[in-house]
Scaffold this motif. Sequence first.
Motif, mmCIF file in Angstrom:
data_model
loop_
_atom_site.group_PDB
_atom_site.id
_atom_site.type_symbol
_atom_site.label_atom_id
_atom_site.label_comp_id
_atom_site.label_asym_id
_atom_site.label_seq_id
_atom_site.Cartn_x
_atom_site.Cartn_y
_atom_site.Cartn_z
ATOM 1 N N ALA A 258 21.028 -1.591 -15.896
ATOM 2 C CA ALA A 258 19.669 -1.707 -16.148
ATOM 3 C C ALA A 258 19.025 -0.147 -16.144
ATOM 4 O O ALA A 258 19.621 0.817 -15.810
ATOM 5 N N TYR A 259 17.708 -0.311 -16.566
ATOM 6 C CA TYR A 259 17.116 0.945 -16.510
ATOM 7 C C TYR A 259 16.655 1.627 -15.292
ATOM 8 O O TYR A 259 16.666 2.716 -14.898
ATOM 9 N N GLY A 260 16.234 0.495 -14.454
ATOM 10 C CA GLY A 260 15.752 0.759 -13.097
ATOM 11 C C GLY A 260 15.432 -0.459 -12.399
ATOM 12 O O GLY A 260 16.103 -1.385 -12.604
ATOM 13 N N THR A 261 15.191 -0.230 -10.875
ATOM 14 C CA THR A 261 14.838 -1.279 -10.008
ATOM 15 C C THR A 261 13.897 -1.044 -9.263
ATOM 16 O O THR A 261 13.419 -0.137 -8.836
ATOM 17 N N VAL A 262 13.116 -2.221 -9.272
ATOM 18 C CA VAL A 262 12.155 -2.274 -7.826
ATOM 19 C C VAL A 262 12.637 -3.112 -6.795
ATOM 20 O O VAL A 262 12.804 -4.249 -7.005
ATOM 21 N N LEU A 263 12.334 -2.174 -5.582
ATOM 22 C CA LEU A 263 12.528 -3.044 -4.458
ATOM 23 C C LEU A 263 11.159 -3.524 -3.831
ATOM 24 O O LEU A 263 10.350 -2.807 -3.724
ATOM 25 N N PHE A 264 11.229 -4.646 -3.499
ATOM 26 C CA PHE A 264 9.884 -5.408 -2.935
ATOM 27 C C PHE A 264 10.102 -5.547 -1.437
ATOM 28 O O PHE A 264 11.044 -6.223 -0.802
ATOM 29 N N TYR A 265 9.127 -5.065 -0.770
ATOM 30 C CA TYR A 265 9.076 -5.068 0.737
ATOM 31 C C TYR A 265 7.562 -5.836 1.300
ATOM 32 O O TYR A 265 6.792 -5.795 0.631
ATOM 33 N N THR A 266 7.628 -6.401 2.312
ATOM 34 C CA THR A 266 6.677 -6.683 3.073
ATOM 35 C C THR A 266 6.363 -6.014 4.347
ATOM 36 O O THR A 266 7.243 -5.678 5.083
ATOM 37 N N ASP A 267 5.038 -5.308 4.280
ATOM 38 C CA ASP A 267 4.972 -4.617 5.443
ATOM 39 C C ASP A 267 4.549 -5.520 6.686
ATOM 40 O O ASP A 267 3.438 -5.847 6.843
ATOM 41 N N MET A 268 5.561 -5.484 7.658
ATOM 42 C CA MET A 268 5.405 -6.546 8.885
ATOM 43 C C MET A 268 4.319 -6.113 9.865
ATOM 44 O O MET A 268 3.783 -6.786 10.526
ATOM 45 N N ALA A 269 4.110 -4.693 9.791
ATOM 46 C CA ALA A 269 2.845 -4.217 10.507
ATOM 47 C C ALA A 269 1.473 -4.648 10.192
ATOM 48 O O ALA A 269 0.612 -5.114 11.021
ATOM 49 N N ILE A 270 1.320 -5.018 8.795
ATOM 50 C CA ILE A 270 0.201 -5.469 8.431
ATOM 51 C C ILE A 270 0.126 -6.980 8.784
ATOM 52 O O ILE A 270 -0.913 -7.537 9.178
ATOM 53 N N VAL A 271 1.397 -7.547 8.421
ATOM 54 C CA VAL A 271 1.237 -9.136 9.123
ATOM 55 C C VAL A 271 1.026 -9.629 10.470
ATOM 56 O O VAL A 271 0.289 -10.213 10.919
ATOM 57 N N LYS A 272 1.743 -8.418 11.460
ATOM 58 C CA LYS A 272 1.320 -8.495 12.800
ATOM 59 C C LYS A 272 0.084 -8.299 13.238
ATOM 60 O O LYS A 272 -0.730 -8.837 13.915
ATOM 61 N N SER A 273 -0.411 -7.261 12.369
ATOM 62 C CA SER A 273 -1.956 -6.878 12.678
ATOM 63 C C SER A 273 -2.983 -8.052 12.371
ATOM 64 O O SER A 273 -3.823 -8.320 13.300
ATOM 65 N N PHE A 274 -2.840 -8.914 11.263
ATOM 66 C CA PHE A 274 -3.366 -9.825 11.057
ATOM 67 C C PHE A 274 -3.268 -11.169 11.937
ATOM 68 O O PHE A 274 -4.025 -11.987 12.295
ATOM 69 N N GLU A 275 -2.054 -11.203 12.566
ATOM 70 C CA GLU A 275 -1.761 -12.498 13.421
ATOM 71 C C GLU A 275 -2.362 -12.059 14.768
ATOM 72 O O GLU A 275 -2.800 -13.003 15.371
ATOM 73 N N GLU A 276 -2.596 -10.944 15.250
ATOM 74 C CA GLU A 276 -3.187 -10.490 16.259
ATOM 75 C C GLU A 276 -4.735 -10.328 16.135
ATOM 76 O O GLU A 276 -5.502 -10.893 17.204
ATOM 77 N N ASN A 277 -5.286 -9.854 14.941
ATOM 78 C CA ASN A 277 -6.614 -9.914 14.919
ATOM 79 C C ASN A 277 -7.478 -11.086 14.342
ATOM 80 O O ASN A 277 -8.579 -11.431 14.556
ATOM 81 N N VAL A 278 -6.626 -12.173 13.745
ATOM 82 C CA VAL A 278 -7.173 -13.461 13.290
ATOM 83 C C VAL A 278 -6.155 -14.535 13.991
ATOM 84 O O VAL A 278 -5.551 -15.415 13.392
ATOM 85 N N PRO A 279 -6.176 -14.681 15.339
ATOM 86 C CA PRO A 279 -5.404 -15.652 15.960
ATOM 87 C C PRO A 279 -5.459 -16.994 15.497
ATOM 88 O O PRO A 279 -4.557 -17.929 15.443
ATOM 89 N N PHE A 280 -6.678 -17.318 14.854
ATOM 90 C CA PHE A 280 -6.653 -18.693 14.528
ATOM 91 C C PHE A 280 -5.771 -19.268 13.156
ATOM 92 O O PHE A 280 -5.063 -20.328 13.295
ATOM 93 N N TYR A 281 -5.288 -18.253 12.639
ATOM 94 C CA TYR A 281 -4.478 -18.369 11.497
ATOM 95 C C TYR A 281 -2.970 -17.652 11.948
ATOM 96 O O TYR A 281 -2.165 -17.491 11.073
ATOM 97 N N ALA A 282 -2.872 -17.447 13.097
ATOM 98 C CA ALA A 282 -1.865 -16.438 13.321
ATOM 99 C C ALA A 282 -0.447 -16.970 12.996
ATOM 100 O O ALA A 282 0.538 -16.012 12.165
ATOM 101 N N GLU A 283 -0.282 -18.114 13.007
ATOM 102 C CA GLU A 283 1.050 -18.755 12.392
ATOM 103 C C GLU A 283 1.478 -18.923 11.062
ATOM 104 O O GLU A 283 2.423 -19.074 10.468
#
Length: 201
Positions: free
Chosen positions: A93-118
């Motif tokens: 192929a010509y190129g590749t895109v690697l997709f990532y989730t920034d888990m620091a963002i996920v964790k920060s929302f888990e901590e800052n919006v605890p009602f929806y943490a899970e």
Amino acid sequence: MEDKFLELQKKRRTIYALGKNVELTNDEIENLVKSAVKEAPTAFNNQSTRAVILFNEKHDKFWDIVVERLHQEVPDEDAYAKTVAKINAFKAAYGTVLFYTDMAIVKSFEENVPFYAEKFYDWSEQGMGIANYSLWLALTDNNLGASLQHYNPIIDELVAKEFDIPSNWRLRSQMPFGSIESPAGEKDYIEDNERFRVLDK
């Protein structure tokens, strides 16, 4: 009723026979990837999706890492030869895109919006899927083919080391893209009555 989007959806297919006969410049592809990911919605607009765009020798190196790592997983050399052939198709192929989730963002929302943490990790996966599909449609709209691969997590550490990926980024998918050297086959659909219900009374 407008159906341009629906026609684009029908045009998008998993393309395994990818090549390097691409008319777009790398800058144009970079802008396409950035726009597709930026405009894909995420829960609470937390923008947890990340993308790494690989061209040229970086693209080749990624698939070399994959094929070398898979040598440890396949049962024998005959199976490995088939694996090599499959990975070489992605490397073509010509190129590749690697997709990532920034888990620091996920964790920060888990901590800052605890009602929806899970919920936030699940929602990050939904956002990831939307970003994958958004880019896939954008590539399709520009007459480029792509497929979505998932060699994570066995390659994660090797790829992170090679490309200096932040430790809080979690690899979720890989999208090789390029010119369409051979079209996809016919697509089968299950019957509508098995898939949809319309309730109006």
